[in-house]
Design an enzyme around this catalytic site. Structure first.
Site, mmCIF file in Angstrom:
data_model
loop_
_atom_site.group_PDB
_atom_site.id
_atom_site.type_symbol
_atom_site.label_atom_id
_atom_site.label_comp_id
_atom_site.label_asym_id
_atom_site.label_seq_id
_atom_site.Cartn_x
_atom_site.Cartn_y
_atom_site.Cartn_z
ATOM 1 N N GLU A 179 0.882 -1.181 0.000
ATOM 2 C CA GLU A 179 0.000 0.000 0.000
ATOM 3 C C GLU A 179 0.905 1.213 0.000
ATOM 4 O O GLU A 179 1.626 1.461 0.956
ATOM 5 C CB GLU A 179 -0.913 -0.032 1.223
ATOM 6 C CG GLU A 179 -2.003 1.026 1.180
ATOM 7 C CD GLU A 179 -1.586 2.339 1.828
ATOM 8 O OE1 GLU A 179 -1.137 3.249 1.081
ATOM 9 O OE2 GLU A 179 -1.687 2.449 3.053
ATOM 10 N N CYS A 224 -3.238 8.058 4.495
ATOM 11 C CA CYS A 224 -3.080 7.261 3.276
ATOM 12 C C CYS A 224 -4.219 7.479 2.292
ATOM 13 O O CYS A 224 -4.005 7.551 1.088
ATOM 14 C CB CYS A 224 -2.985 5.778 3.624
ATOM 15 S SG CYS A 224 -1.541 5.358 4.614
#
Length: 613
Positions: free
Chosen positions: A320, A357
């Site tokens: 990620e 994020c």
């Protein structure tokens, strides 16, 4: 409890017995009634014991120590000249917190060995036993959330509100989801068979991999650590977490919280290991043959190194890598919803000082709503206050400040308008803290660098689409080489929304909301430059397992009584005496199994089989 039930008043037993006899016309004798009542009592005792064992167990974990004399570092940094130790400090104030000794290659070896030894026993536990540990962990998090937030804030610079949302709420949700739905994701599942193999029973099992690793980022030091731990534990694995050097100070406390839940239930705390190390040592972990899976949360350049290192031992990686998440605002948005959406955009952009994020990196508005949206956002961004006790906290370090200022200046030189912020900030009370002014940059276009590079900062960029056509909206949204999260806001019946949902380049999208996919534990991850693979949800749990396919005889136990098992027919046995005849036989098997109708199955299938045996 058993005594209480067994000593129930005689009159109550008689009344119950008479009531049953009256309703059912059954004549229940005294001995039979005693047996029934004893069975009920034993069941009640067993049920209460089960409930007692499932109750969370309370435990305590001492808070990390802060130096008594508050020392403000002159030049706050994790690296200190002449030392290999990691210097820990509070990014909001520059206060010195201590030193962390980085792990060596030998220390990493020992950590993996200890986790492996503990995992061999843990793999034999039932889902119920694992749920019990997670319930205890959830209870501890809820009971100690203020202290967990305080520690996370001190180590990462965020505000208490940001910590409640980004450290506690999402952790509680992940624990709750795993407790309620984890077993369903991992229990054995039956799979269909076919005509030729109709005598077979097919099952897929999800088995622990062994010891897995997670390399996590600093923006949410508690949740980013505990999230992989929760999934590893429930899937039967041990885990080694490499925490960020930026938040090494809090990692020991958070590790003790996770281990405490194991100890409370009599399990080996060595199942969970934490390492702090410099990048040059991390490759020893990422290429270690004792690691079966890696979850990486970080930047794209570092991921290239992690993936190359993991490839040496063929270790699978879930990556990620952040994003340039778009929040699309359509002009079909009802007027009454605009203020709500403005609040959502502010929270999505400035939560954790933009170090999120799936934070909103680009607001993309259609022409009909663009000017109004900008006019509403401008005074709100200008009014944001800096400070952990205010609106926007500190950033983790000042290492990105020059890059951010350069991106903003370059955009302004190309026609963007800077309406607020745009530069680093010296806090009057905490001059050694790392603060960047909340920024509003509008009229940004896809050709500008700031529209394509992740800021990961309190920078709100607003872009106008060329038209309200869905093709033009998507051309702006899909321009960057990222694809993590996204959101779209508009009228419920707007026909463009389903098209955007389908065609946006992203791993996740929330409709008329922001970040909702993770709040309900849907699989988390992206495409393109945002990485690959998924954690969270069913897919995340299964990704930490060996998916074992098992094909068995459905009637194997009845073999000697006419059961069916696979046997190589004479036409197919070695040596093959007649290739043409055997080929016709094999063709018959194919026709019998896969021809579209029974007429062809019997004529070409069964006919070829019988004629060429």
């Amino acid at each position: 409890m058993a005594e209480t039930l067994m000593e129930a008043p005689t009159s109550l037993l008689i009344q119950l017995r008479l009531a049953i006899q009256e309703k059912t016309s059954l004549d229940i004798s005294e001995p039979a009634w005693s047996i029934v009542w004893s069975g009920i009592a034993l069941f009640a005792v067993w049920y209460m014991a089960v409930r007692e064992n499932d109750k969370p167990i309370l435990y305590r974990v001492p808070s990390p120590k802060v130096p008594e004399n508050a020392e403000i570092l002159e030049e706050p940094a994790i690296k200190v000249s002449g030392s290999t130790a990691v210097q820990c400090y509070a990014p909001a104030t520059g206060q010195f917190l201590g030193f962390a000794n980085p792990s060596s290659s030998n220390a990493i070896d020992r950590a993996i060995e200890q986790a492996k030894a503990a995992q061999e026993q843990w793999a034999t536990t039932s889902f119920r036993e694992r749920r019990a540990v997670l319930r205890t962990l959830l209870q501890h998090v809820l009971d100690n959330q203020e202290e967990i937030c305080r520690v996370a804030c001190l180590d990462s610079g965020k505000s208490m509100v940001d910590a409640q949302l980004g450290e506690i709420l999402v952790t509680a949700e992940k624990l709750e989801w795993t407790i309620k739905h984890g077993e369903k994701a991992l229990r054995p599942s039956r799979r269909p068979t076919n005509l030729l193999m109709s005598y077979k029973r097919n099952t897929v099992y999800h088995e622990p991999l062994g010891v897995v690793a997670a390399l996590v980022s600093w923006n949410y030091p508690f949740h980013n650590f505990i999230g992989p731990v929760i999934s590893a534990l429930f899937s039967g694995n041990g885990i080694v977490v490499k925490v960020s050097e930026q938040t090494a100070w809090s990692s020991g406390y958070f590790t003790s919280i996770a281990r405490g839940a194991l100890v409370a239930h009599g399990h080996n705390p060595s199942l969970i290991q934490t390492v702090v190390c410099w990048p040059q040592t991390a490759s020893h972990l990422t290429s270690h043959p004792g690691i079966s899976h890696i979850t990486f949360i970080g930047s794209r350049p570092v991921c290239h190194k992690v993936a190359a290192s993991a490839a040496k031992a063929l270790i699978p990686v879930v990556a990620e890598l952040g994003g340039k998440d778009a929040s699309i605002i359509l002009d079909s948005l009802p007027d009454r919803d605009v203020p709500r959406v403005v609040e959502t955009l502010l929270r999505g952009s400035f939560q954790a000082a933009g170090q999120n994020c799936i934070g909103i990196e680009r607001i993309i508005a259609t022409p009909g709503l663009y000017d109004r949206l900008v006019s509403l956002l401008e005074p709100r961004v200008k009014s944001l206050r800096l400070g952990q006790d205010k609106d926007v906290g500190a950033m983790i370090s000042d290492s990105s400040f020059s890059r951010l200022e350069s991106l903003i200046s370059e955009a302004v030189s190309k026609g963007a308008r800077l309406l607020a912020g745009g530069r680093r900030y010296t806090h009057p009370d905490h001059p050694k803290g790392h603060y960047f002014t909340p920024t509003l940059l509008v009229d940004v276009t896809p050709d500008m660098a700031i529209a394509n590079e992740e800021c990961f900062a309190p920078v709100m960029t607003v872009m106008k689409t060329p038209s309200d056509r869905v093709e033009d909206i998507l051309s702006v949204a899909n321009a960057p080489d990222f694809g993590l999260g996204s959101s779209v806001f508009g009228g419920e019946t707007d026909p463009r929304i389903p098209v955007i949902v389908k065609k946006i380049k992203a791993g996740m999208i929330a409709v008329n909301d922001f970040g909702a996919t993770y709040a309900v534990q849907l699989p988390f991850g992206g495409v393109a430059g945002s990485g690959y693979g998924r954690f969270a949800g069913e897919e995340g749990l299964r990704g930490l397992c060996n998916v074992k396919s098992v094909c068995e005889d459905r009637f194997g136990a009845w073999w000697w009584f006419g059961g069916v098992r696979t046997s190589i027919p004479p036409a197919m046995r070695y040596p093959v005496n007649d290739q043409e005849r055997s080929s016709r036989f094999a063709r018959g098997v194919v026709e019998m199994g896969y021809a579209p109708g029974w007429g062809r199955k019997l004529a070409k299938g069964l006919g070829n089989i019988m004629g060429n045996m």
